[in-house]
Design a protein around this motif. Sequence first.
Motif, PDB file in Angstrom:
ATOM      1  N   CYS A  97       0.806  -1.219   0.000  1.00 24.18           N
ATOM      2  CA  CYS A  97       0.000   0.000   0.000  1.00 24.18           C
ATOM      3  C   CYS A  97       0.840   1.271   0.000  1.00 24.18           C
ATOM      4  O   CYS A  97       0.544   2.213  -0.738  1.00 24.18           O
ATOM      5  CB  CYS A  97      -0.989   0.001   1.161  1.00 24.18           C
ATOM      6  SG  CYS A  97      -0.247  -0.003   2.821  1.00 24.18           S
ATOM      7  N   GLY A 150      -4.319   4.766   1.638  1.00 22.22           N
ATOM      8  CA  GLY A 150      -4.886   4.898   0.302  1.00 22.22           C
ATOM      9  C   GLY A 150      -4.978   6.377  -0.033  1.00 22.22           C
ATOM     10  O   GLY A 150      -4.661   7.233   0.792  1.00 22.22           O
ATOM     11  N   HIS A 160      -6.326   2.147  -3.450  1.00 21.25           N
ATOM     12  CA  HIS A 160      -5.298   1.554  -2.584  1.00 21.25           C
ATOM     13  C   HIS A 160      -4.897   0.178  -3.079  1.00 21.25           C
ATOM     14  O   HIS A 160      -5.521  -0.377  -3.974  1.00 21.25           O
ATOM     15  CB  HIS A 160      -5.803   1.475  -1.135  1.00 21.25           C
ATOM     16  CG  HIS A 160      -6.993   0.578  -0.954  1.00 21.25           C
ATOM     17  ND1 HIS A 160      -6.982  -0.502  -0.098  1.00 21.25           N
ATOM     18  CD2 HIS A 160      -8.235   0.593  -1.500  1.00 21.25           C
ATOM     19  CE1 HIS A 160      -8.162  -1.097  -0.118  1.00 21.25           C
ATOM     20  NE2 HIS A 160      -8.944  -0.445  -0.971  1.00 21.25           N
TER      21      HIS A 160
END
Length: 188
Positions: A97, A150, A160
């Motif tokens: 991420c 995200g 994300h």
Amino acid sequence: MTKGTLIGLALFLFAGCGTVERGTIPWEENSPGNPPASTPSDADENDTRSGKESGTFVEYSMPPSVQEKQEFLELAYNDWKGTPYLLGGSGYDGIDCSAFMQVVFEDYFGMQIPRTTREQLQSGKEVKKSQVLTGDLVFFKTGRTTYHVGVMINRDKFLHASTTNGVKISGLDHPYWMETYLTTKRVF
């Protein structure tokens, strides 16, 4: 039009859409990987994307518009959609991420941001959840010592690299994300 012309046109259109080469900024007309102008004097006065480096972020004289941010994030989604999650990964074969946020900001906005979620969490200006905007980083506490990040594509959804589904768009109002929501940071 002849059959050959139609086929050639179709191949041109097909080849011209889709994936942006890693390190390419969508709006940059120069060679791949070139950042936006580094100082306002080097850039066109009307270029809203020009800025100067300040720490890890680029300070924009005029930040990209909401529409520009949405277009760049849509392009990022189309380029990376379905890329699997890979802890420590940073490419099309797998990405985590925070690396995905680094790629989005560098390749699509010409901005450098820190590598890890914890470092990204320390960056930018905190924003109330009710005031999130396109381009804001949104953070979640997903475990006792784990975090997730995200980028907001509008006021309700974020892009994300999901641990279960790879790169995707999720709703901030989903019960899981509502329960684990930590904070929002504005970096430009």
